[in-house]
Design an enzyme around this catalytic site. Structure first.
Site, PDB file in Angstrom:
ATOM      1  N   ASP A  11       0.853  -1.169   0.000  1.00 37.47           N
ATOM      2  CA  ASP A  11       0.000   0.000   0.000  1.00 37.47           C
ATOM      3  C   ASP A  11       0.906   1.243   0.000  1.00 37.47           C
ATOM      4  O   ASP A  11       2.076   1.167   0.378  1.00 37.47           O
ATOM      5  CB  ASP A  11      -0.879  -0.044   1.250  1.00 37.47           C
ATOM      6  CG  ASP A  11      -1.646   1.225   1.455  1.00 37.47           C
ATOM      7  OD1 ASP A  11      -2.288   1.693   0.509  1.00 37.47           O
ATOM      8  OD2 ASP A  11      -1.583   1.763   2.584  1.00 37.47           O
ATOM      9  N   ARG A  12       0.366   2.378  -0.438  1.00 34.57           N
ATOM     10  CA  ARG A  12       1.181   3.604  -0.458  1.00 34.57           C
ATOM     11  C   ARG A  12       0.951   4.448   0.807  1.00 34.57           C
ATOM     12  O   ARG A  12       1.786   4.468   1.700  1.00 34.57           O
ATOM     13  CB  ARG A  12       0.850   4.417  -1.723  1.00 34.57           C
ATOM     14  CG  ARG A  12       1.855   5.526  -2.023  1.00 34.57           C
ATOM     15  CD  ARG A  12       1.338   6.511  -3.076  1.00 34.57           C
ATOM     16  NE  ARG A  12       0.434   7.492  -2.495  1.00 34.57           N
ATOM     17  CZ  ARG A  12      -0.152   8.486  -3.178  1.00 34.57           C
ATOM     18  NH1 ARG A  12       0.050   8.616  -4.474  1.00 34.57           N
ATOM     19  NH2 ARG A  12      -0.934   9.343  -2.569  1.00 34.57           N
ATOM     20  N   ASP A  13      -0.211   5.107   0.867  1.00 30.76           N
ATOM     21  CA  ASP A  13      -0.456   6.078   1.953  1.00 30.76           C
ATOM     22  C   ASP A  13      -0.606   5.378   3.303  1.00 30.76           C
ATOM     23  O   ASP A  13      -1.406   4.459   3.453  1.00 30.76           O
ATOM     24  CB  ASP A  13      -1.721   6.886   1.648  1.00 30.76           C
ATOM     25  CG  ASP A  13      -1.620   7.629   0.325  1.00 30.76           C
ATOM     26  OD1 ASP A  13      -0.570   8.249   0.077  1.00 30.76           O
ATOM     27  OD2 ASP A  13      -2.589   7.585  -0.461  1.00 30.76           O
ATOM     28  N   THR A  64      -2.423   1.061  -5.005  1.00 30.82           N
ATOM     29  CA  THR A  64      -2.969   2.171  -4.229  1.00 30.82           C
ATOM     30  C   THR A  64      -4.315   2.658  -4.773  1.00 30.82           C
ATOM     31  O   THR A  64      -4.488   2.809  -5.984  1.00 30.82           O
ATOM     32  CB  THR A  64      -1.935   3.331  -4.179  1.00 30.82           C
ATOM     33  OG1 THR A  64      -2.462   4.424  -3.429  1.00 30.82           O
ATOM     34  CG2 THR A  64      -1.530   3.817  -5.552  1.00 30.82           C
ATOM     35  N   HIS A  91     -10.724   5.311  -9.092  1.00 28.61           N
ATOM     36  CA  HIS A  91     -12.179   5.391  -8.969  1.00 28.61           C
ATOM     37  C   HIS A  91     -12.626   5.624  -7.528  1.00 28.61           C
ATOM     38  O   HIS A  91     -11.921   5.304  -6.584  1.00 28.61           O
ATOM     39  CB  HIS A  91     -12.806   4.096  -9.491  1.00 28.61           C
ATOM     40  CG  HIS A  91     -12.343   3.722 -10.868  1.00 28.61           C
ATOM     41  ND1 HIS A  91     -11.542   2.637 -11.121  1.00 28.61           N
ATOM     42  CD2 HIS A  91     -12.547   4.341 -12.050  1.00 28.61           C
ATOM     43  CE1 HIS A  91     -11.278   2.568 -12.417  1.00 28.61           C
ATOM     44  NE2 HIS A  91     -11.868   3.601 -13.007  1.00 28.61           N
ATOM     45  N   CYS A 101     -16.009  -0.251  -9.875  1.00 28.62           N
ATOM     46  CA  CYS A 101     -14.902  -0.722 -10.714  1.00 28.62           C
ATOM     47  C   CYS A 101     -14.399  -2.054 -10.175  1.00 28.62           C
ATOM     48  O   CYS A 101     -14.813  -2.509  -9.115  1.00 28.62           O
ATOM     49  CB  CYS A 101     -13.775   0.306 -10.726  1.00 28.62           C
ATOM     50  SG  CYS A 101     -12.889   0.415  -9.148  1.00 28.62           S
ATOM     51  N   CYS A 150     -11.083  -2.484  -9.708  1.00 19.86           N
ATOM     52  CA  CYS A 150      -9.705  -2.305  -9.243  1.00 19.86           C
ATOM     53  C   CYS A 150      -9.587  -1.643  -7.868  1.00 19.86           C
ATOM     54  O   CYS A 150      -8.496  -1.600  -7.304  1.00 19.86           O
ATOM     55  CB  CYS A 150      -8.883  -1.544 -10.276  1.00 19.86           C
ATOM     56  SG  CYS A 150      -9.579  -0.026 -10.929  1.00 19.86           S
ATOM     57  N   ARG A 151     -10.674  -1.114  -7.325  1.00 20.56           N
ATOM     58  CA  ARG A 151     -10.561  -0.468  -6.023  1.00 20.56           C
ATOM     59  C   ARG A 151     -10.366  -1.547  -4.950  1.00 20.56           C
ATOM     60  O   ARG A 151     -11.205  -2.433  -4.778  1.00 20.56           O
ATOM     61  CB  ARG A 151     -11.810   0.367  -5.732  1.00 20.56           C
ATOM     62  CG  ARG A 151     -11.743   1.128  -4.416  1.00 20.56           C
ATOM     63  CD  ARG A 151     -12.932   2.074  -4.277  1.00 20.56           C
ATOM     64  NE  ARG A 151     -13.106   2.532  -2.915  1.00 20.56           N
ATOM     65  CZ  ARG A 151     -12.451   3.564  -2.375  1.00 20.56           C
ATOM     66  NH1 ARG A 151     -11.590   4.245  -3.099  1.00 20.56           N
ATOM     67  NH2 ARG A 151     -12.644   3.904  -1.123  1.00 20.56           N
ATOM     68  N   LYS A 152      -9.232  -1.433  -4.224  1.00 22.16           N
ATOM     69  CA  LYS A 152      -8.993  -2.395  -3.149  1.00 22.16           C
ATOM     70  C   LYS A 152     -10.188  -2.396  -2.206  1.00 22.16           C
ATOM     71  O   LYS A 152     -10.692  -1.328  -1.899  1.00 22.16           O
ATOM     72  CB  LYS A 152      -7.722  -2.008  -2.357  1.00 22.16           C
ATOM     73  CG  LYS A 152      -6.435  -2.090  -3.156  1.00 22.16           C
ATOM     74  CD  LYS A 152      -5.202  -1.797  -2.286  1.00 22.16           C
ATOM     75  CE  LYS A 152      -5.099  -0.343  -1.892  1.00 22.16           C
ATOM     76  NZ  LYS A 152      -3.864  -0.021  -1.118  1.00 22.16           N
ATOM     77  N   ASP A 156      -2.072  -0.624   5.726  1.00 27.88           N
ATOM     78  CA  ASP A 156      -2.546  -0.097   7.017  1.00 27.88           C
ATOM     79  C   ASP A 156      -4.062  -0.178   7.177  1.00 27.88           C
ATOM     80  O   ASP A 156      -4.581   0.181   8.227  1.00 27.88           O
ATOM     81  CB  ASP A 156      -2.077   1.350   7.217  1.00 27.88           C
ATOM     82  CG  ASP A 156      -2.723   2.326   6.243  1.00 27.88           C
ATOM     83  OD1 ASP A 156      -2.898   1.958   5.059  1.00 27.88           O
ATOM     84  OD2 ASP A 156      -3.056   3.448   6.658  1.00 27.88           O
TER      85      ASP A 156
HETATM   86 MG   LIG Z   1      -3.056   3.119   3.287  1.00 28.19          MG
HETATM   87 ZN   LIG Z   2     -10.875   1.258  -9.771  1.00 30.07          ZN
END
Ligand SMILES: [Mg+2]
Ligand SMILES: [Zn+2]
Length: 193
Positions: free
Chosen positions: A12-14, A54, A95, A101, A103-105, A130
């Site tokens: 994950d990024r953020d 992400t 998105h 969609c 692709c959204r985790k 996180d």
């Molecule tokens: Mg995060």
């Molecule tokens: Zn997506």
């Protein structure tokens, strides 16, 4: 050397690599979390391939543009390159939660895209993040989910951290856990190469 399939850490990024900022929209807001660089270096030294996945719904919400996001990721890539760390890819869902969609985790679309681009087996991968959606993504693709207590991690832990194979204080501790897992995978009674 025989061609081997990359072994991947999905990151994950953020809140995992960089400090959580509500809808991080500019490169100068990018601050790496203490322990992130050391953790990534350890993962690299284990021979693992590093891939970022992400959710960036701020794109669809219009909080920042594709050019902004490219600048943010350019800076992230540069900051890590200065530390000798290479990301094999950054896969983004642009998105919002209502767009339905794929692709959204925690949906697996980003991992599917990464798998097609890089040719790895998600069942051999690790997923570090996180949020519960990161853990759920790991579970969905068969990767080993690891929670970090940075970013929203403490809240996720308080809420149960369902499915987490390990809860780490940060990316450095997560990398030590992965090192231990890889060590235990080695066949016994064989000499190290
Ligand atoms: Mg995060
Ligand atoms: Zn997506």
């Amino acid at each position: 050397m025989p061609q081997t399939r990359p072994r991947v850490v999905l990151l994950d990024r953020d809140g995992t690599l960089n400090e959580e900022v509500h809808y991080l929209a500019r490169p100068d807001q990018l601050v790496l979390i203490p322990g992130a660089v050391a953790g990534l270096r350890r993962l690299r030294d284990l021979g693992l391939t590093l891939v970022v996945v992400t959710n960036q719904s701020g794109l669809e919400r219009g909080y920042f543009s594709n050019a902004d996001l490219e600048a943010i990721h350019r800076r992230l890539i540069d900051m890590l390159a200065a530390e000798g760390i290479v990301l094999a890819g950054i896969f983004v869902c642009p998105h919002g939660p209502d767009s339905d969609c794929e692709c959204r985790k925690p949906k697996p679309g980003l991992v599917d895209a990464a798998r097609h681009a890089l040719g790895f087996d998600p069942a051999e991968a690790f997923m570090i993040g996180d949020k519960q959606s990161d853990l759920d993504l790991g579970l969905a693709v068969g990767a080993l989910p690891i929670l970090v207590r940075t970013g929203y991690g403490l809240e996720t832990e308080s809420a149960g951290a369902a499915g987490a194979a390990f809860v780490a204080s940060d990316l450095l501790q997560a990398s030590a856990f992965i090192a231990g897992r890889l060590e235990r995978e080695k066949p016994r009674g064989t000499a190290a190469p």
